[in-house]
Design a protein around this motif. Sequence first.
Motif, PDB file in Angstrom:
ATOM      1  N   ARG A  35     -31.376  66.316  72.944  1.00 24.22           N
ATOM      2  CA  ARG A  35     -31.661  66.210  71.514  1.00 24.22           C
ATOM      3  C   ARG A  35     -31.391  64.820  70.968  1.00 24.22           C
ATOM      4  NH1 ARG A  35     -28.460  71.583  70.236  1.00 24.22           N
ATOM      5  NH2 ARG A  35     -26.814  70.125  70.649  1.00 24.22           N
ATOM      6  N   ILE A  36     -30.643  64.026  71.706  1.00 26.53           N
ATOM      7  CA  ILE A  36     -30.299  62.682  71.226  1.00 26.53           C
ATOM      8  C   ILE A  36     -31.523  61.789  71.374  1.00 26.53           C
ATOM      9  CG2 ILE A  36     -28.840  60.670  71.596  1.00 26.53           C
ATOM     10  CD1 ILE A  36     -26.701  62.588  72.652  1.00 26.53           C
ATOM     11  N   GLN A  37     -31.947  61.223  70.274  1.00 29.47           N
ATOM     12  CA  GLN A  37     -33.111  60.344  70.308  1.00 29.47           C
ATOM     13  C   GLN A  37     -32.645  58.900  70.413  1.00 29.47           C
ATOM     14  OE1 GLN A  37     -35.397  61.118  66.833  1.00 29.47           O
ATOM     15  NE2 GLN A  37     -35.880  63.211  67.414  1.00 29.47           N
ATOM     16  N   VAL A  38     -33.268  58.195  71.287  1.00 27.70           N
ATOM     17  CA  VAL A  38     -32.946  56.781  71.451  1.00 27.70           C
ATOM     18  C   VAL A  38     -33.728  56.006  70.394  1.00 27.70           C
ATOM     19  CG1 VAL A  38     -33.050  54.831  73.038  1.00 27.70           C
ATOM     20  CG2 VAL A  38     -32.583  57.126  73.901  1.00 27.70           C
ATOM     21  N   GLY A  39     -33.046  55.115  69.711  1.00 27.28           N
ATOM     22  CA  GLY A  39     -33.697  54.321  68.673  1.00 27.28           C
ATOM     23  C   GLY A  39     -34.676  53.327  69.263  1.00 27.28           C
ATOM     24  N   ILE A  40     -35.508  52.804  68.405  1.00 33.38           N
ATOM     25  CA  ILE A  40     -36.477  51.810  68.867  1.00 33.38           C
ATOM     26  C   ILE A  40     -35.727  50.533  69.225  1.00 33.38           C
ATOM     27  CG2 ILE A  40     -38.406  52.745  67.541  1.00 33.38           C
ATOM     28  CD1 ILE A  40     -37.882  50.549  65.459  1.00 33.38           C
ATOM     29  N   PRO A  41     -36.191  49.782  70.196  1.00 34.76           N
ATOM     30  CA  PRO A  41     -35.484  48.556  70.571  1.00 34.76           C
ATOM     31  C   PRO A  41     -35.555  47.523  69.463  1.00 34.76           C
ATOM     32  CG  PRO A  41     -37.526  48.774  71.808  1.00 34.76           C
ATOM     33  CD  PRO A  41     -37.357  50.036  71.012  1.00 34.76           C
ATOM     34  N   LEU A  42     -34.535  46.698  69.398  1.00 36.85           N
ATOM     35  CA  LEU A  42     -34.489  45.650  68.385  1.00 36.85           C
ATOM     36  C   LEU A  42     -35.521  44.580  68.708  1.00 36.85           C
ATOM     37  CD1 LEU A  42     -30.626  45.251  68.068  1.00 36.85           C
ATOM     38  CD2 LEU A  42     -32.166  46.428  66.503  1.00 36.85           C
ATOM     39  N   PRO A  43     -36.112  43.975  67.687  1.00 35.16           N
ATOM     40  CA  PRO A  43     -37.086  42.916  67.957  1.00 35.16           C
ATOM     41  C   PRO A  43     -36.374  41.687  68.519  1.00 35.16           C
ATOM     42  CG  PRO A  43     -36.649  43.073  65.612  1.00 35.16           C
ATOM     43  CD  PRO A  43     -35.946  44.232  66.259  1.00 35.16           C
ATOM     44  N   PRO A  44     -37.054  40.925  69.349  1.00 35.86           N
ATOM     45  CA  PRO A  44     -36.410  39.719  69.904  1.00 35.86           C
ATOM     46  C   PRO A  44     -36.226  38.665  68.807  1.00 35.86           C
ATOM     47  CG  PRO A  44     -38.710  39.851  70.568  1.00 35.86           C
ATOM     48  CD  PRO A  44     -38.399  41.131  69.858  1.00 35.86           C
ATOM     49  N   LEU A  45     -35.189  37.865  68.957  1.00 36.57           N
ATOM     50  CA  LEU A  45     -34.939  36.793  67.998  1.00 36.57           C
ATOM     51  C   LEU A  45     -35.957  35.678  68.202  1.00 36.57           C
ATOM     52  CD1 LEU A  45     -31.053  36.592  68.280  1.00 36.57           C
ATOM     53  CD2 LEU A  45     -32.396  37.666  66.474  1.00 36.57           C
ATOM     54  N   LYS A  46     -36.391  35.060  67.094  1.00 34.64           N
ATOM     55  CA  LYS A  46     -37.357  33.970  67.197  1.00 34.64           C
ATOM     56  C   LYS A  46     -36.698  32.718  67.761  1.00 34.64           C
ATOM     57  CE  LYS A  46     -40.277  35.776  63.612  1.00 34.64           C
ATOM     58  NZ  LYS A  46     -40.814  35.651  62.297  1.00 34.64           N
ATOM     59  N   ARG A  47     -35.480  32.479  67.318  1.00 35.58           N
ATOM     60  CA  ARG A  47     -34.721  31.346  67.851  1.00 35.58           C
ATOM     61  C   ARG A  47     -33.403  31.896  68.348  1.00 35.58           C
ATOM     62  NH1 ARG A  47     -34.334  27.143  63.140  1.00 35.58           N
ATOM     63  NH2 ARG A  47     -32.234  27.469  63.847  1.00 35.58           N
ATOM     64  N   GLY A  48     -32.954  31.396  69.442  1.00 35.33           N
ATOM     65  CA  GLY A  48     -31.683  31.847  69.985  1.00 35.33           C
ATOM     66  C   GLY A  48     -30.524  31.411  69.107  1.00 35.33           C
ATOM     67  N   VAL A  49     -29.472  32.167  69.095  1.00 34.14           N
ATOM     68  CA  VAL A  49     -28.281  31.842  68.327  1.00 34.14           C
ATOM     69  C   VAL A  49     -27.144  31.683  69.309  1.00 34.14           C
ATOM     70  CG1 VAL A  49     -26.673  32.666  66.571  1.00 34.14           C
ATOM     71  CG2 VAL A  49     -29.107  33.184  66.367  1.00 34.14           C
ATOM     72  N   GLN A  50     -26.457  30.551  69.240  1.00 36.63           N
ATOM     73  CA  GLN A  50     -25.321  30.332  70.115  1.00 36.63           C
ATOM     74  C   GLN A  50     -24.061  30.426  69.291  1.00 36.63           C
ATOM     75  OE1 GLN A  50     -25.597  26.977  72.629  1.00 36.63           O
ATOM     76  NE2 GLN A  50     -23.481  27.115  73.328  1.00 36.63           N
ATOM     77  N   LEU A  51     -23.167  31.287  69.737  1.00 39.97           N
ATOM     78  CA  LEU A  51     -21.905  31.471  69.036  1.00 39.97           C
ATOM     79  C   LEU A  51     -20.871  30.515  69.604  1.00 39.97           C
ATOM     80  CD1 LEU A  51     -21.811  35.353  68.986  1.00 39.97           C
ATOM     81  CD2 LEU A  51     -22.579  33.820  67.189  1.00 39.97           C
ATOM     82  N   SER A  52     -20.022  29.999  68.728  1.00 43.76           N
ATOM     83  CA  SER A  52     -18.972  29.086  69.149  1.00 43.76           C
ATOM     84  C   SER A  52     -17.755  29.909  69.567  1.00 43.76           C
ATOM     85  CB  SER A  52     -18.604  28.160  67.997  1.00 43.76           C
ATOM     86  OG  SER A  52     -17.484  27.395  68.351  1.00 43.76           O
ATOM     87  N   LEU A  53     -17.326  29.717  70.797  1.00 41.79           N
ATOM     88  CA  LEU A  53     -16.129  30.395  71.280  1.00 41.79           C
ATOM     89  C   LEU A  53     -15.088  29.342  71.613  1.00 41.79           C
ATOM     90  CD1 LEU A  53     -17.718  33.040  73.643  1.00 41.79           C
ATOM     91  CD2 LEU A  53     -16.855  33.377  71.343  1.00 41.79           C
ATOM     92  N   GLN A  54     -14.247  29.073  70.641  1.00 40.60           N
ATOM     93  CA  GLN A  54     -13.196  28.080  70.832  1.00 40.60           C
ATOM     94  C   GLN A  54     -11.948  28.824  71.283  1.00 40.60           C
ATOM     95  OE1 GLN A  54     -12.913  26.053  67.122  1.00 40.60           O
ATOM     96  NE2 GLN A  54     -14.934  25.124  67.299  1.00 40.60           N
ATOM     97  N   LEU A  55     -11.794  28.964  72.566  1.00 40.63           N
ATOM     98  CA  LEU A  55     -10.709  29.770  73.098  1.00 40.63           C
ATOM     99  C   LEU A  55      -9.417  28.993  73.281  1.00 40.63           C
ATOM    100  CD1 LEU A  55     -12.738  31.724  75.777  1.00 40.63           C
ATOM    101  CD2 LEU A  55     -12.134  32.449  73.479  1.00 40.63           C
TER     102      LEU A  55
END
Length: 63
Positions: A35-55
Amino acid sequence: MTHAEEVIERAMAAVAQARRRREREQEWRRKTFGRIQVGIPLPPLKRGVQLSLQLDRPVRNEA
């Protein structure tokens, strides 16, 4: 009935019980998760996003 025959009969009964339990659980999973319906896939991003990980240094709050 000999002791060996009793042991074999009890073992066969245990196997049959385990099979019935497994089949019931499979049916329950099929009904429940079917009964669990899988949602539609998310659209791809037009431009990539890079997150800053200052560890290596603490994050400063710039408010």
